[in-house]
Design a protein around this motif. Structure first.
Motif, PDB file in Angstrom:
ATOM      1  N   PRO A  19       0.803  -1.234   0.000  1.00  0.00           N
ATOM      2  CA  PRO A  19       0.000   0.000   0.000  1.00  0.00           C
ATOM      3  C   PRO A  19       0.832   1.279   0.000  1.00  0.00           C
ATOM      4  O   PRO A  19       0.486   2.244  -0.691  1.00  0.00           O
ATOM      5  CB  PRO A  19      -0.816  -0.130   1.292  1.00  0.00           C
ATOM      6  N   PHE A  20       1.930   1.319   0.754  1.00  0.00           N
ATOM      7  CA  PHE A  20       2.748   2.533   0.789  1.00  0.00           C
ATOM      8  C   PHE A  20       3.400   2.789  -0.563  1.00  0.00           C
ATOM      9  O   PHE A  20       3.534   3.947  -0.983  1.00  0.00           O
ATOM     10  CB  PHE A  20       3.829   2.437   1.870  1.00  0.00           C
ATOM     11  N   SER A  21       3.820   1.735  -1.247  1.00  0.00           N
ATOM     12  CA  SER A  21       4.422   1.949  -2.565  1.00  0.00           C
ATOM     13  C   SER A  21       3.374   2.442  -3.557  1.00  0.00           C
ATOM     14  O   SER A  21       3.664   3.287  -4.414  1.00  0.00           O
ATOM     15  CB  SER A  21       5.097   0.672  -3.072  1.00  0.00           C
ATOM     16  N   ALA A  22       2.154   1.937  -3.438  1.00  0.00           N
ATOM     17  CA  ALA A  22       1.067   2.420  -4.299  1.00  0.00           C
ATOM     18  C   ALA A  22       0.798   3.897  -4.037  1.00  0.00           C
ATOM     19  O   ALA A  22       0.559   4.683  -4.970  1.00  0.00           O
ATOM     20  CB  ALA A  22      -0.199   1.600  -4.071  1.00  0.00           C
ATOM     21  N   ASP A  23       0.846   4.302  -2.766  1.00  0.00           N
ATOM     22  CA  ASP A  23       0.642   5.710  -2.413  1.00  0.00           C
ATOM     23  C   ASP A  23       1.736   6.599  -3.001  1.00  0.00           C
ATOM     24  O   ASP A  23       1.457   7.611  -3.656  1.00  0.00           O
ATOM     25  CB  ASP A  23       0.632   5.880  -0.893  1.00  0.00           C
ATOM     26  N   VAL A  24       2.975   6.224  -2.753  1.00  0.00           N
ATOM     27  CA  VAL A  24       4.110   7.072  -3.127  1.00  0.00           C
ATOM     28  C   VAL A  24       4.231   7.223  -4.638  1.00  0.00           C
ATOM     29  O   VAL A  24       4.561   8.308  -5.142  1.00  0.00           O
ATOM     30  CB  VAL A  24       5.415   6.500  -2.522  1.00  0.00           C
ATOM     31  N   PHE A  25       3.944   6.149  -5.370  1.00  0.00           N
ATOM     32  CA  PHE A  25       4.106   6.202  -6.827  1.00  0.00           C
ATOM     33  C   PHE A  25       2.792   6.470  -7.567  1.00  0.00           C
ATOM     34  O   PHE A  25       2.748   6.411  -8.793  1.00  0.00           O
ATOM     35  CB  PHE A  25       4.764   4.912  -7.330  1.00  0.00           C
ATOM     36  N   ASN A  84      18.702   1.342   2.915  1.00  0.00           N
ATOM     37  CA  ASN A  84      18.372   2.758   3.041  1.00  0.00           C
ATOM     38  C   ASN A  84      19.627   3.631   3.074  1.00  0.00           C
ATOM     39  O   ASN A  84      19.660   4.710   2.492  1.00  0.00           O
ATOM     40  CB  ASN A  84      17.537   2.996   4.297  1.00  0.00           C
ATOM     41  N   ASP A  85      20.650   3.161   3.783  1.00  0.00           N
ATOM     42  CA  ASP A  85      21.883   3.952   3.874  1.00  0.00           C
ATOM     43  C   ASP A  85      22.528   4.109   2.503  1.00  0.00           C
ATOM     44  O   ASP A  85      22.988   5.206   2.152  1.00  0.00           O
ATOM     45  CB  ASP A  85      22.863   3.295   4.842  1.00  0.00           C
ATOM     46  N   ALA A  86      22.571   3.013   1.745  1.00  0.00           N
ATOM     47  CA  ALA A  86      23.159   3.073   0.408  1.00  0.00           C
ATOM     48  C   ALA A  86      22.336   3.983  -0.503  1.00  0.00           C
ATOM     49  O   ALA A  86      22.885   4.753  -1.306  1.00  0.00           O
ATOM     50  CB  ALA A  86      23.256   1.669  -0.187  1.00  0.00           C
ATOM     51  N   LEU A  87      21.028   3.914  -0.369  1.00  0.00           N
ATOM     52  CA  LEU A  87      20.144   4.748  -1.193  1.00  0.00           C
ATOM     53  C   LEU A  87      20.299   6.224  -0.828  1.00  0.00           C
ATOM     54  O   LEU A  87      20.330   7.099  -1.704  1.00  0.00           O
ATOM     55  CB  LEU A  87      18.697   4.295  -1.018  1.00  0.00           C
ATOM     56  N   GLU A  88      20.402   6.517   0.444  1.00  0.00           N
ATOM     57  CA  GLU A  88      20.578   7.901   0.882  1.00  0.00           C
ATOM     58  C   GLU A  88      21.854   8.494   0.300  1.00  0.00           C
ATOM     59  O   GLU A  88      21.873   9.649  -0.154  1.00  0.00           O
ATOM     60  CB  GLU A  88      20.620   7.955   2.406  1.00  0.00           C
ATOM     61  N   GLN A  89      22.926   7.701   0.288  1.00  0.00           N
ATOM     62  CA  GLN A  89      24.190   8.178  -0.262  1.00  0.00           C
ATOM     63  C   GLN A  89      24.077   8.407  -1.760  1.00  0.00           C
ATOM     64  O   GLN A  89      24.587   9.402  -2.299  1.00  0.00           O
ATOM     65  CB  GLN A  89      25.306   7.170   0.022  1.00  0.00           C
ATOM     66  N   LEU A  90      23.395   7.500  -2.454  1.00  0.00           N
ATOM     67  CA  LEU A  90      23.220   7.650  -3.896  1.00  0.00           C
ATOM     68  C   LEU A  90      22.447   8.921  -4.228  1.00  0.00           C
ATOM     69  O   LEU A  90      22.788   9.646  -5.173  1.00  0.00           O
ATOM     70  CB  LEU A  90      22.492   6.430  -4.463  1.00  0.00           C
ATOM     71  N   LYS A 108      11.539   4.421   4.136  1.00  0.00           N
ATOM     72  CA  LYS A 108      11.538   4.973   5.500  1.00  0.00           C
ATOM     73  C   LYS A 108      10.152   4.864   6.129  1.00  0.00           C
ATOM     74  O   LYS A 108      10.026   4.550   7.324  1.00  0.00           O
ATOM     75  CB  LYS A 108      12.003   6.424   5.488  1.00  0.00           C
ATOM     76  N   ARG A 109       9.118   5.133   5.348  1.00  0.00           N
ATOM     77  CA  ARG A 109       7.754   5.024   5.867  1.00  0.00           C
ATOM     78  C   ARG A 109       7.445   3.600   6.290  1.00  0.00           C
ATOM     79  O   ARG A 109       6.802   3.360   7.325  1.00  0.00           O
ATOM     80  CB  ARG A 109       6.753   5.487   4.809  1.00  0.00           C
TER      81      ARG A 109
END
Length: 282
Positions: free
Chosen positions: A38-44, A106-112, A129-130
């Motif tokens: 559900p959260f991915s459906a919301d965000v995208f 998440n850490d790798a994504l934040e750096q990217l 994160k959500r």
């Protein structure tokens, strides 16, 4: 993380590695059905949510991709949605990262994002994160180990070293295992922050275990692949048959593993049963 996990050293000749979500903890379905999908459906901005969420659950729970890394699952679900006509914008950066990065966290994504910002990566980071926040704050009292897990782990840890090997968020796994008094049966702890499951097993092997003395217990093809990549044994926990699987692990598979009778026909019969179950939903 406690000092005993940070400074883990081999204590016994045998090691049993155990996945968390969907294997030891009955948390996998609820996390995907309530949060991940559900959260991915919301965000995208998914329009046809019913079809999307059905596909999300198939990818993550009821097919040969069960247990796949959350970011890889997101790419699969979004590409399928695009093929159905959903307008999601450009997800090229996300797709490239999920397919090529050595670390998906998440850490790798934040750096990217700091190095190469893009809207799809920022949406993905927000989504992840959500999900983590919801799992940590909303599942208390609803998460539980499968029947037979606590007793099974208490028995196994008397005979072998035990390591959690999970691709889930470290804080979520730790809080769940603490809440249900399971960590006393654990000697080592590897979660998403420490790399892939294959990397975790490889690191554990540096402690001095013979590959024939290591068993990976999991519920997904990724667990089997991590075991195969390192030349160690695999024991499947069958979804919807978790109690029976844990009973068989303790009473049948573990003795065979420790007596040198696990390889060959016995392991192959377990793997066939595992894949036959998954193939019903592909």
């Amino acid at each position: 993380m406690t000092e005993k996990f940070e400074n883990f050293e081999k204590q016994r000749d045998f090691l049993v590695c155990v996945d968390s979500d969907g294997c030891a903890m009955d948390t996998m379905d609820i996390k995907h059905e309530r949060f991940f999908g559900p959260f991915s459906a919301d965000v995208f901005g998914i329009k046809d949510r019913e079809t999307y969420l059905e596909d999300w659950n198939r990818i993550n729970l009821f097919s040969s991709t069960r247990g796949v890394n959350r970011f890889k699952a997101l790419v699969m679900a979004l590409l399928n949605a695009q093929n159905r006509g959903e307008d999601l914008g450009d997800i090229t950066a996300l797709k490239n990262w999920a397919e090529t990065a050595s670390s998906l966290s998440n850490d790798a994504l934040e750096q990217l994002i700091a190095d190469s910002p893009s809207e799809d990566l920022e949406k993905t980071y927000d989504w992840s994160k959500r999900v983590n926040h919801a799992i940590e704050t909303e599942l208390v009292g609803e998460d539980r180990p499968f029947e037979g897990v606590k007793k099974g782990l208490a028995h196994i840890t008397q005979l072998t070293d035990v390591a959690i090997v999970s691709s889930a968020n470290k804080e979520a796994v730790e809080s769940e295992w603490i809440r249900h008094d399971l960590l006393d049966s654990v000697d080592a702890f590897y979660a998403q922050d420490r790399g892939s499951k294959a990397e975790a097993i490889a690191d554990l092997l540096t402690k001095g275990y013979d590959t024939k003395h290591v068993l990976m217990v999991g519920d997904a093809p990724g667990d089997e692949a991590a075991a195969d990549e390192n030349g160690v044994y695999y024991y499947p926990i069958l979804f919807r048959k978790e109690k029976e699987s844990w009973d068989r692990l303790v009473n049948e598979a573990l003795p065979k593993f420790m007596n040198g009778e696990y390889a060959g026909e016995y392991q192959e019969s377990l793997k066939k049963e595992f894949h036959d179950l998954l193939s019903k939903y592909d």
